[in-house]
Design a protein around this motif. Sequence first.
Motif, PDB file in Angstrom:
ATOM      1  N   PHE A  95       0.853  -1.194   0.000  1.00 57.15           N
ATOM      2  CA  PHE A  95       0.000   0.000   0.000  1.00 57.15           C
ATOM      3  C   PHE A  95       0.889   1.244   0.000  1.00 57.15           C
ATOM      4  O   PHE A  95       1.848   1.332   0.778  1.00 57.15           O
ATOM      5  CB  PHE A  95      -0.888  -0.026   1.241  1.00 57.15           C
ATOM      6  N   ASP A  96       0.584   2.213  -0.870  1.00 56.71           N
ATOM      7  CA  ASP A  96       1.371   3.434  -0.932  1.00 56.71           C
ATOM      8  C   ASP A  96       1.478   4.070   0.456  1.00 56.71           C
ATOM      9  O   ASP A  96       0.458   4.267   1.138  1.00 56.71           O
ATOM     10  CB  ASP A  96       0.718   4.425  -1.897  1.00 56.71           C
ATOM     11  N   PRO A  97       2.695   4.378   0.917  1.00 54.40           N
ATOM     12  CA  PRO A  97       2.869   4.884   2.291  1.00 54.40           C
ATOM     13  C   PRO A  97       2.058   6.135   2.596  1.00 54.40           C
ATOM     14  O   PRO A  97       1.548   6.289   3.708  1.00 54.40           O
ATOM     15  CB  PRO A  97       4.373   5.165   2.368  1.00 54.40           C
ATOM     16  N   ARG A  98       1.927   7.042   1.632  1.00 55.71           N
ATOM     17  CA  ARG A  98       1.152   8.265   1.868  1.00 55.71           C
ATOM     18  C   ARG A  98      -0.323   7.945   2.047  1.00 55.71           C
ATOM     19  O   ARG A  98      -0.979   8.431   2.980  1.00 55.71           O
ATOM     20  CB  ARG A  98       1.348   9.243   0.716  1.00 55.71           C
ATOM     21  N   ALA A  99      -0.839   7.108   1.151  1.00 56.34           N
ATOM     22  CA  ALA A  99      -2.245   6.713   1.260  1.00 56.34           C
ATOM     23  C   ALA A  99      -2.486   5.908   2.528  1.00 56.34           C
ATOM     24  O   ALA A  99      -3.548   6.006   3.152  1.00 56.34           O
ATOM     25  CB  ALA A  99      -2.652   5.897   0.031  1.00 56.34           C
ATOM     26  N   LYS A 100      -1.484   5.111   2.916  1.00 55.40           N
ATOM     27  CA  LYS A 100      -1.608   4.306   4.129  1.00 55.40           C
ATOM     28  C   LYS A 100      -1.748   5.202   5.366  1.00 55.40           C
ATOM     29  O   LYS A 100      -2.594   4.963   6.232  1.00 55.40           O
ATOM     30  CB  LYS A 100      -0.403   3.382   4.270  1.00 55.40           C
ATOM     31  N   ILE A 101      -0.914   6.233   5.428  1.00 53.59           N
ATOM     32  CA  ILE A 101      -0.967   7.143   6.576  1.00 53.59           C
ATOM     33  C   ILE A 101      -2.323   7.839   6.648  1.00 53.59           C
ATOM     34  O   ILE A 101      -2.956   7.901   7.713  1.00 53.59           O
ATOM     35  CB  ILE A 101       0.168   8.171   6.489  1.00 53.59           C
ATOM     36  N   ILE A 102      -2.786   8.352   5.522  1.00 54.00           N
ATOM     37  CA  ILE A 102      -4.064   9.067   5.499  1.00 54.00           C
ATOM     38  C   ILE A 102      -5.223   8.137   5.835  1.00 54.00           C
ATOM     39  O   ILE A 102      -6.082   8.449   6.672  1.00 54.00           O
ATOM     40  CB  ILE A 102      -4.292   9.726   4.121  1.00 54.00           C
ATOM     41  N   THR A 103      -5.239   6.970   5.189  1.00 55.44           N
ATOM     42  CA  THR A 103      -6.350   6.027   5.375  1.00 55.44           C
ATOM     43  C   THR A 103      -6.391   5.471   6.789  1.00 55.44           C
ATOM     44  O   THR A 103      -7.453   5.433   7.425  1.00 55.44           O
ATOM     45  CB  THR A 103      -6.232   4.868   4.365  1.00 55.44           C
ATOM     46  N   PHE A 104      -5.243   5.045   7.316  1.00 60.90           N
ATOM     47  CA  PHE A 104      -5.225   4.471   8.657  1.00 60.90           C
ATOM     48  C   PHE A 104      -5.504   5.532   9.717  1.00 60.90           C
ATOM     49  O   PHE A 104      -6.122   5.232  10.743  1.00 60.90           O
ATOM     50  CB  PHE A 104      -3.876   3.790   8.923  1.00 60.90           C
ATOM     51  N   THR A 105      -5.055   6.753   9.479  1.00 62.61           N
ATOM     52  CA  THR A 105      -5.380   7.829  10.422  1.00 62.61           C
ATOM     53  C   THR A 105      -6.884   8.067  10.459  1.00 62.61           C
ATOM     54  O   THR A 105      -7.473   8.269  11.530  1.00 62.61           O
ATOM     55  CB  THR A 105      -4.653   9.122  10.021  1.00 62.61           C
ATOM     56  N   LEU A 106      -7.512   8.023   9.277  1.00 63.78           N
ATOM     57  CA  LEU A 106      -8.970   8.162   9.217  1.00 63.78           C
ATOM     58  C   LEU A 106      -9.657   7.010   9.944  1.00 63.78           C
ATOM     59  O   LEU A 106     -10.629   7.224  10.689  1.00 63.78           O
ATOM     60  CB  LEU A 106      -9.426   8.213   7.760  1.00 63.78           C
ATOM     61  N   LEU A 107      -9.153   5.794   9.755  1.00 61.02           N
ATOM     62  CA  LEU A 107      -9.711   4.637  10.455  1.00 61.02           C
ATOM     63  C   LEU A 107      -9.608   4.817  11.969  1.00 61.02           C
ATOM     64  O   LEU A 107     -10.585   4.589  12.711  1.00 61.02           O
ATOM     65  CB  LEU A 107      -8.971   3.363  10.044  1.00 61.02           C
ATOM     66  N   ILE A 108      -8.441   5.204  12.430  1.00 62.33           N
ATOM     67  CA  ILE A 108      -8.208   5.332  13.873  1.00 62.33           C
ATOM     68  C   ILE A 108      -9.132   6.373  14.487  1.00 62.33           C
ATOM     69  O   ILE A 108      -9.792   6.119  15.508  1.00 62.33           O
ATOM     70  CB  ILE A 108      -6.730   5.691  14.145  1.00 62.33           C
ATOM     71  N   PHE A 109      -9.208   7.557  13.871  1.00 66.00           N
ATOM     72  CA  PHE A 109     -10.036   8.621  14.432  1.00 66.00           C
ATOM     73  C   PHE A 109     -11.522   8.292  14.334  1.00 66.00           C
ATOM     74  O   PHE A 109     -12.316   8.721  15.177  1.00 66.00           O
ATOM     75  CB  PHE A 109      -9.735   9.952  13.736  1.00 66.00           C
ATOM     76  N   SER A 110     -11.916   7.546  13.323  1.00 65.76           N
ATOM     77  CA  SER A 110     -13.319   7.163  13.196  1.00 65.76           C
ATOM     78  C   SER A 110     -13.705   6.132  14.240  1.00 65.76           C
ATOM     79  O   SER A 110     -14.758   6.237  14.889  1.00 65.76           O
ATOM     80  CB  SER A 110     -13.589   6.610  11.787  1.00 65.76           C
ATOM     81  N   PHE A 111     -12.839   5.133  14.439  1.00 63.79           N
ATOM     82  CA  PHE A 111     -13.153   4.060  15.371  1.00 63.79           C
ATOM     83  C   PHE A 111     -13.064   4.506  16.830  1.00 63.79           C
ATOM     84  O   PHE A 111     -13.757   3.976  17.691  1.00 63.79           O
ATOM     85  CB  PHE A 111     -12.232   2.870  15.133  1.00 63.79           C
ATOM     86  N   VAL A 112     -12.196   5.487  17.112  1.00 59.08           N
ATOM     87  CA  VAL A 112     -11.988   5.879  18.502  1.00 59.08           C
ATOM     88  C   VAL A 112     -13.166   6.680  19.044  1.00 59.08           C
ATOM     89  O   VAL A 112     -13.297   6.824  20.272  1.00 59.08           O
ATOM     90  CB  VAL A 112     -10.678   6.678  18.630  1.00 59.08           C
ATOM     91  N   PHE A 113     -14.034   7.193  18.163  1.00 55.79           N
ATOM     92  CA  PHE A 113     -15.189   7.962  18.611  1.00 55.79           C
ATOM     93  C   PHE A 113     -16.492   7.173  18.526  1.00 55.79           C
ATOM     94  O   PHE A 113     -17.573   7.739  18.672  1.00 55.79           O
ATOM     95  CB  PHE A 113     -15.312   9.256  17.801  1.00 55.79           C
ATOM     96  N   ILE A 114     -16.410   5.878  18.281  1.00 52.63           N
ATOM     97  CA  ILE A 114     -17.602   5.038  18.227  1.00 52.63           C
ATOM     98  C   ILE A 114     -18.224   4.950  19.618  1.00 52.63           C
ATOM     99  O   ILE A 114     -17.531   4.748  20.612  1.00 52.63           O
ATOM    100  CB  ILE A 114     -17.237   3.632  17.708  1.00 52.63           C
ATOM    101  N   GLU A 115     -19.547   5.105  19.676  1.00 52.40           N
ATOM    102  CA  GLU A 115     -20.248   5.119  20.959  1.00 52.40           C
ATOM    103  C   GLU A 115     -20.948   3.799  21.272  1.00 52.40           C
ATOM    104  O   GLU A 115     -21.278   3.539  22.426  1.00 52.40           O
ATOM    105  CB  GLU A 115     -21.287   6.253  20.976  1.00 52.40           C
ATOM    106  N   ASP A 116     -21.196   2.990  20.263  1.00 52.94           N
ATOM    107  CA  ASP A 116     -21.891   1.717  20.465  1.00 52.94           C
ATOM    108  C   ASP A 116     -20.875   0.594  20.602  1.00 52.94           C
ATOM    109  O   ASP A 116     -19.998   0.433  19.746  1.00 52.94           O
ATOM    110  CB  ASP A 116     -22.836   1.438  19.291  1.00 52.94           C
ATOM    111  N   ILE A 117     -20.985  -0.182  21.668  1.00 52.81           N
ATOM    112  CA  ILE A 117     -19.978  -1.203  21.944  1.00 52.81           C
ATOM    113  C   ILE A 117     -19.998  -2.317  20.908  1.00 52.81           C
ATOM    114  O   ILE A 117     -18.966  -2.938  20.619  1.00 52.81           O
ATOM    115  CB  ILE A 117     -20.172  -1.773  23.372  1.00 52.81           C
ATOM    116  N   ARG A 118     -21.153  -2.561  20.284  1.00 51.96           N
ATOM    117  CA  ARG A 118     -21.227  -3.599  19.261  1.00 51.96           C
ATOM    118  C   ARG A 118     -20.431  -3.198  18.029  1.00 51.96           C
ATOM    119  O   ARG A 118     -19.689  -4.000  17.454  1.00 51.96           O
ATOM    120  CB  ARG A 118     -22.685  -3.867  18.887  1.00 51.96           C
ATOM    121  N   ILE A 119     -20.561  -1.942  17.628  1.00 53.31           N
ATOM    122  CA  ILE A 119     -19.799  -1.450  16.482  1.00 53.31           C
ATOM    123  C   ILE A 119     -18.321  -1.364  16.834  1.00 53.31           C
ATOM    124  O   ILE A 119     -17.452  -1.645  16.000  1.00 53.31           O
ATOM    125  CB  ILE A 119     -20.334  -0.074  16.037  1.00 53.31           C
ATOM    126  N   ALA A 120     -18.025  -0.986  18.076  1.00 53.84           N
ATOM    127  CA  ALA A 120     -16.628  -0.922  18.513  1.00 53.84           C
ATOM    128  C   ALA A 120     -15.987  -2.304  18.445  1.00 53.84           C
ATOM    129  O   ALA A 120     -14.836  -2.444  18.003  1.00 53.84           O
ATOM    130  CB  ALA A 120     -16.553  -0.367  19.932  1.00 53.84           C
TER     131      ALA A 120
END
Length: 254
Positions: free
Chosen positions: A19-44
């Motif tokens: 995976f292109d390193p630049r795209a990896k950084i952007i995509t994984f950062t988006l994943l991390i910030f999206s998942f860390v604000f999940i409020e439902d434990i089932r989705i978490a």
Amino acid sequence: MKYPEIDKYAELDSLIHRFDPRAKIITFTLLIFSFVFIEDIRIAFASLLFSFFILLVSRIPFGFIFNRMKPGLIFVMPFLIVMPFALDGNVLYSYNGISISYDGLYYGSLVVIRAATSIMLTLIMLGTTKMDTTMKSLHSLKVPSPFVQTLMFSYRYIFVFIDEFLSMWTSMKAKGFKVKANKHSLSIIGNIVGMILVRSYERAERVYHSMASKGYTGESRTIVKFKMQTADYGLAAILIGTVLIFIIYGMSLS
């Protein structure tokens, strides 16, 4: 000693490694910030399973990742212990005025799951790319050069300072020093820390003068060129699409 190289398995061949390193950084950062604000434990929990699936695809050994997750999990585990007693809500168990609430257990578990997910994704992101390539990717993404170079030098020389500390500690033990809960031990440890700081400053000066003599001007320079491929766009779309599915599903539950 065994160094905690985060990029020990960066030479493996997998979809995540390619995976292109630049795209990896952007995509994984988006994943991390999206998942860390999940409020439902089932989705978490689903996001944690999805992160584990990415780990499987990356082919990085489980033990390598899980061993490096331990410090972060140890840090957040007290939330799971304290919150059931601290938060009000439906009482699950009560004894002599001490109650365990369902809400506290729920949110404590949510904190631990979100932390585990974000730590795992961060380790996968950093562990599938050589550290110098990651630094060059940050520079390519227009991250301020002083910040990138600070990260780069910190990662490079932290192992040197660990070696120096262990060398001094071994020398102290050879002279009969033993850590005790008294003023003398604290004084010795303080002196060691002070010597490490002085040596760090002196080494930084020597390194800077050496780099300046070779033409270093404070700007990052690299001949590495990144180029997005069709597979990179496809993988980024799949990961971002998964994030959107989690978000939309979470909104439908609220």
